[in-house]
Design a protein around this motif. Structure first.
Motif: not given
Length: 231
Positions: A54-55, A87-89, A144-146, A193-195
């Motif tokens: 990951k970054f 936030k943006t993944k 996605r909002g865990e 879409h959800v991003v």
């Protein structure tokens, strides 16, 4: 077929995203703690451990601080640039390299740390690791909002273990039972879409046979209005 799809899409994405990735690498190198990538042990296919890439968005020693490998809302271990990347993944994009290495797929169950994997019901663990973990998947889209559900105390860690993890395991097992190239393409669409539209209900409209969340969890999900209408 899925492996060919993974390689082709990963190479295409890396080439397409290179103008975005290079500035991020420079920003991370000259800010925070100077770390660009964060490597973490995750549970892969057949429980084989691998290094997830990951970054770097958190302090180097974050797994040994506070809530460990569970990230909470407004987690103080997150670096300044990390909030935007998470936030943006965008912080997940280096996992395209894990895909090229054959450790992951574009779509699959999210690879868990040993601590979080152990929170999954024992009866579902072998099912979940029978396929390669994914960059995205049904669990990633639904949760996605865990981080916003958890605020960092022990009670919320208990909530993760006793409520979030069991339901997430059901979702991942659902994917394993239904996986196909068509499902993968639909989940890629849902991910994008959800991003872009974080409050979207679209995943529930596309996949109508998903396991329903327990009563004490559905109100916390960002698409709660959909379930408010169903209850």
């Amino acid at each position: 077929m899925i492996r060919f799809f993974d390689i082709a899409l990963s190479v295409f994405a890396l080439i397409l995203l290179l103008p975005l990735l290079l500035p991020i690498i420079l920003i991370l190198k000259f800010s925070g703690e100077g770390e660009v990538f964060f490597l973490q042990e995750r549970v892969g296919i057949n429980k084989k451990m691998f290094k997830l890439i990951k970054f770097a968005t958190m302090l180097k020693n974050s797994p040994n601080i506070g809530t460990g490998t569970v990230t909470t809302k407004n987690d103080p271990r997150i670096l300044p640039a990390g909030y935007f990347l998470r936030k943006t993944k965008i912080n997940e994009l280096p996992q395209l390299l894990n895909i090229l290495l054959g450790q992951m797929s574009i779509i699959g169950p999210r690879p868990q740390t040993p601590r979080c994997f152990d929170a999954f019901p024992k009866s579902l663990q072998d099912v979940i690791v029978s396929v390669k973990p994914g960059l995205s998947g049904i669990g990633s889209v639904i949760f996605r909002g865990e981080e916003d559900m958890l605020v960092g105390d022990n009670n919320n860690l208990n909530f993760y273990d006793n409520e979030i993890a069991p339901y997430k395991a059901l979702l991942e097992a659902w994917y394993v039972d239904n996986r196909s190239l068509k499902i993968n393409f639909l989940l890629i669409f849902c991910t994008v879409h959800v991003v872009c539209f974080s409050k979207s209900n679209i995943v529930w409209k596309i996949f109508k046979d998903l396991p329903e969340p327990p009563d004490n969890l559905w109100l916390l999900l960002s698409y709660k209005n959909l379930y408010s209408n169903k209850k």
